[in-house]
Design an enzyme around this catalytic site. Sequence first.
Site, PDB file in Angstrom:
ATOM      1  N   GLY A   1       3.327   1.778  -1.851  1.00  0.00           N
ATOM      2  CA  GLY A   1       2.831   2.308  -0.582  1.00  0.00           C
ATOM      3  C   GLY A   1       3.911   3.147   0.050  1.00  0.00           C
ATOM      4  O   GLY A   1       4.787   3.661  -0.642  1.00  0.00           O
ATOM      5  N   TYR A   2       3.886   3.296   1.360  1.00  0.00           N
ATOM      6  CA  TYR A   2       4.913   4.060   2.054  1.00  0.00           C
ATOM      7  C   TYR A   2       6.283   3.393   1.925  1.00  0.00           C
ATOM      8  O   TYR A   2       7.303   4.056   1.892  1.00  0.00           O
ATOM      9  CB  TYR A   2       4.570   4.177   3.542  1.00  0.00           C
ATOM     10  N   THR A   3       6.273   2.065   1.874  1.00  0.00           N
ATOM     11  CA  THR A   3       7.512   1.328   2.019  1.00  0.00           C
ATOM     12  C   THR A   3       7.976   0.636   0.747  1.00  0.00           C
ATOM     13  O   THR A   3       9.155   0.578   0.464  1.00  0.00           O
ATOM     14  CB  THR A   3       7.321   0.242   3.111  1.00  0.00           C
ATOM     15  N   LYS A   4       6.997   0.078   0.016  1.00  0.00           N
ATOM     16  CA  LYS A   4       7.360  -0.837  -1.062  1.00  0.00           C
ATOM     17  C   LYS A   4       6.753  -0.420  -2.390  1.00  0.00           C
ATOM     18  O   LYS A   4       5.752   0.286  -2.445  1.00  0.00           O
ATOM     19  CB  LYS A   4       6.850  -2.245  -0.701  1.00  0.00           C
TER      20      LYS A   4
ATOM     21  N   ASP B   1      -1.971  -1.832  10.239  1.00  0.00           N
ATOM     22  CA  ASP B   1      -2.363  -0.901   9.171  1.00  0.00           C
ATOM     23  C   ASP B   1      -3.402  -1.605   8.305  1.00  0.00           C
ATOM     24  O   ASP B   1      -3.100  -2.154   7.259  1.00  0.00           O
ATOM     25  CB  ASP B   1      -1.133  -0.497   8.355  1.00  0.00           C
TER      26      ASP B   1
ATOM     27  N   VAL C   1       5.598  -2.309  -6.117  1.00  0.00           N
ATOM     28  CA  VAL C   1       5.280  -3.642  -6.630  1.00  0.00           C
ATOM     29  C   VAL C   1       5.200  -3.587  -8.150  1.00  0.00           C
ATOM     30  O   VAL C   1       4.460  -2.784  -8.718  1.00  0.00           O
ATOM     31  CB  VAL C   1       3.954  -4.163  -6.034  1.00  0.00           C
TER      32      VAL C   1
HETATM   33  N1  LIG Z   1       0.775  -9.346  -5.258  1.00  0.00           N
HETATM   34  C1  LIG Z   1       0.337  -8.163  -5.677  1.00  0.00           C
HETATM   35  N2  LIG Z   1      -0.293  -8.047  -6.868  1.00  0.00           N
HETATM   36  C2  LIG Z   1      -0.742  -6.841  -7.282  1.00  0.00           C
HETATM   37  N3  LIG Z   1      -0.604  -5.710  -6.613  1.00  0.00           N
HETATM   38  C3  LIG Z   1       0.008  -5.747  -5.421  1.00  0.00           C
HETATM   39  C4  LIG Z   1       0.507  -6.970  -4.891  1.00  0.00           C
HETATM   40  N4  LIG Z   1       1.063  -6.704  -3.692  1.00  0.00           N
HETATM   41  C5  LIG Z   1       0.903  -5.384  -3.482  1.00  0.00           C
HETATM   42  N5  LIG Z   1       0.281  -4.798  -4.518  1.00  0.00           N
HETATM   43  C6  LIG Z   1      -0.039  -3.363  -4.645  1.00  0.00           C
HETATM   44  O1  LIG Z   1       1.091  -2.615  -4.246  1.00  0.00           O
HETATM   45  C7  LIG Z   1       0.767  -1.713  -3.190  1.00  0.00           C
HETATM   46  C8  LIG Z   1       1.935  -1.601  -2.240  1.00  0.00           C
HETATM   47  O2  LIG Z   1       2.219  -2.838  -1.623  1.00  0.00           O
HETATM   48  P1  LIG Z   1       2.321  -2.951  -0.041  1.00  0.00           P
HETATM   49  O3  LIG Z   1       2.861  -4.268   0.309  1.00  0.00           O
HETATM   50  O4  LIG Z   1       1.004  -2.568   0.563  1.00  0.00           O
HETATM   51  O5  LIG Z   1       3.422  -1.833   0.268  1.00  0.00           O
HETATM   52  P2  LIG Z   1       3.522  -0.808   1.491  1.00  0.00           P
HETATM   53  O6  LIG Z   1       4.072  -1.606   2.650  1.00  0.00           O
HETATM   54  O7  LIG Z   1       4.465   0.226   1.009  1.00  0.00           O
HETATM   55  O8  LIG Z   1       2.156  -0.285   1.777  1.00  0.00           O
HETATM   56  C9  LIG Z   1      -0.503  -2.284  -2.542  1.00  0.00           C
HETATM   57  O9  LIG Z   1      -1.298  -1.262  -2.011  1.00  0.00           O
HETATM   58  C10 LIG Z   1      -1.177  -2.996  -3.697  1.00  0.00           C
HETATM   59  O10 LIG Z   1      -2.042  -2.103  -4.389  1.00  0.00           O
HETATM   60 MG   LIG Z   2       0.546  -1.258   2.035  1.00  0.00          MG
END
Ligand SMILES: Nc1ncnc2c1ncn2[C@@H]1O[C@H](COP(=O)(O)OP(=O)(O)O)[C@@H](O)[C@H]1O
Ligand SMILES: [Mg+2]
Length: 492
Positions: free
Chosen positions: A130-133, A259, A135
Amino acid sequence: MCIMGNPLCAAGLLAVFVISSTLFINNWHFRVHKVFFGNGTLEDDFFMKRNALVHQLNARREEILPFLNSFVIEKLFDESKHFSHQSFESSHLDSLESESNVSPRSFMDTDHIGCDQLVDVKVVDILGSGYTKVVLKALLLEGQIVALKTVYDQGTDMGRCLEDFNDPLGCHELVSFKLKKEIALLQRLQHPNIIKLRGHCEDSGGAGGVTVVLEQGDPLQMIALLQSPWEERFRVCLGLTRLLHYLSHSPLGSVALLDFQPRQFVTVSGELKLTDLDDASLTEQTCQNDQDCVLYFPLRNFSLPCSARGRCEGLNERRNLYNAYRYFYTYLLPHQAPPALKHLVDRIMNATGELKGDVNDTLEAFENVLHLYKSGVHLDSLPSSLIREMPQLERLLPYYAVIRGMATSGNMEYRCWPSYNHHGCLLSVHSAMEAAFICNSHAQCTSFSLNKQTTWAGRLLASFRSGFSHLVPDGNSEVYMKKTKTSLGTTL
Ligand SMILES: Nc1ncnc2c1ncn2[C@@H]1O[C@H](COP(=O)(O)OP(=O)(O)O)[C@@H](O)[C@H]1O
Ligand SMILES: [Mg+2]
Ligand SMILES: *[C@@H]1O[C@H](CO)[C@@H](O)[C@H](O)[C@H]1NC(C)=O
Ligand SMILES: *[C@@H]1O[C@H](CO)[C@@H](O)[C@H](O)[C@H]1NC(C)=O
Ligand SMILES: *[C@@H]1O[C@H](CO)[C@@H](O)[C@H](O)[C@H]1NC(C)=O
Ligand SMILES: *[C@@H]1O[C@H](CO)[C@@H](O)[C@H](O)[C@H]1NC(C)=O
């Protein structure tokens, strides 16, 4: 480009992350060097930016204070007095588990994977970013598959910070606070519809790096979900409603998801789970009068009263509920709802779309629909005598001969919608009677089978087919064969 699912590619990307982190560290040293030997202007500029960054870092620290316990709070205040990249070598989040006697027992049960277990981790895929993280899907040494969340160095958040401060290491630390907030929230907020925290690791290497270990889910695919059976779409909406009910009455107060989008959720075996918590708000907006308590949405605004305490009481809950309506219910709920439940579903749609009820009312309505759906009352209108064992109307309708303890082999499949499998026709039913009703309505259907397999709602899975070559013994299976009026004459 890299193809998803290719382990070499994933490993390569991980290597890129590591290399880029190393570059950041070198770059940091380079900048420090420049300041020492540069002239005053450069130094002033550097310290101004650095002060702004320190200010932001402290703000982030303070933001996560409310949900850390007192021991940790002391430690954090301590740290914010002397800004140092080395200050995170001992983890204040770890201290939640090991040094605090007020932490719930469940911390130990769930959040137990630490840095040690991540040493020999094998990254097998990239699950999302995403914008921040970012995975990653990873295989632990014990053979467990987990999702690892870390700062996305190529993400928008990092990019913006670098633009403002041009300080890779400081920015990494700043963005890492979002992960720390998420860890703290995941420790406190536990619910079947929130992703499970399996552990976390705070890097002592000085980059402020944080890795969150989560149960692995599947990113929510709205398009695929739209094509799935109503039962599965209802499950997602029900899970979301249960989550919102929990968030409204959580141990941390009423939590708003700022969000609120499908991409902040994943599914684990079909169950919806919230995974992105860093943008949660734990406080209700303060207000002077009712005009301060307005919820703005593109298509509608809602106003709430300002309470005597000067808070927009219930605003967080309403914000979540309307977002649930506009991002989930609207797309997933009405389409193909069982006819007998349609009026109840419409009532939910109307109440949430107009924010007429609160989350309690909405959850009650959802649980009622689930109860009715499970009990099969929505089938009362079906003719009750399709099965041979109750033969009253079978002279007019095709009827079914039951063969218990048998399964079919050499099937001739046909496809139907919305099937649970892609090559055939596998549908969930309340009973053999509902399956018979469905088979009657499919011109190709000549038989169907039921086995002990059930859906999440406890309904049976019936597989329909146009023919089969022979029967095989199977204690868990029953085969129902359609007999037409003409074959009735010949077989009896
Ligand atoms: N536990 C998980 N298992 C599978 N995919 C995940 C998991 N957590 C996050 N994701 C995927 O990773 C993406 C980014 O994680 P997220 O926490 O939303 O980051 P951000 O804060 O950058 O938006 C999510 O949109 C999702 O599709
Ligand atoms: Mg996200
Ligand atoms: C610092 O160096 C820059 C470029 O070398 C120069 O333009 C500026 O005047 C210097 N400032 C001072 C305070 O010496
Ligand atoms: C919501 O309020 C804003 C600001 O007052 C206004 O500009 C907008 O037109 C309103 N939207 C709707 C749909 O009423
Ligand atoms: C709710 O029902 C009312 C009255 O039937 C209707 O006017 C309104 O448009 C409905 N709202 C939504 C969001 O469905
Ligand atoms: C909603 O439900 C919660 C938890 O079940 C309860 O504590 C709360 O009082 C209810 N709120 C209302 C307005 O009924």
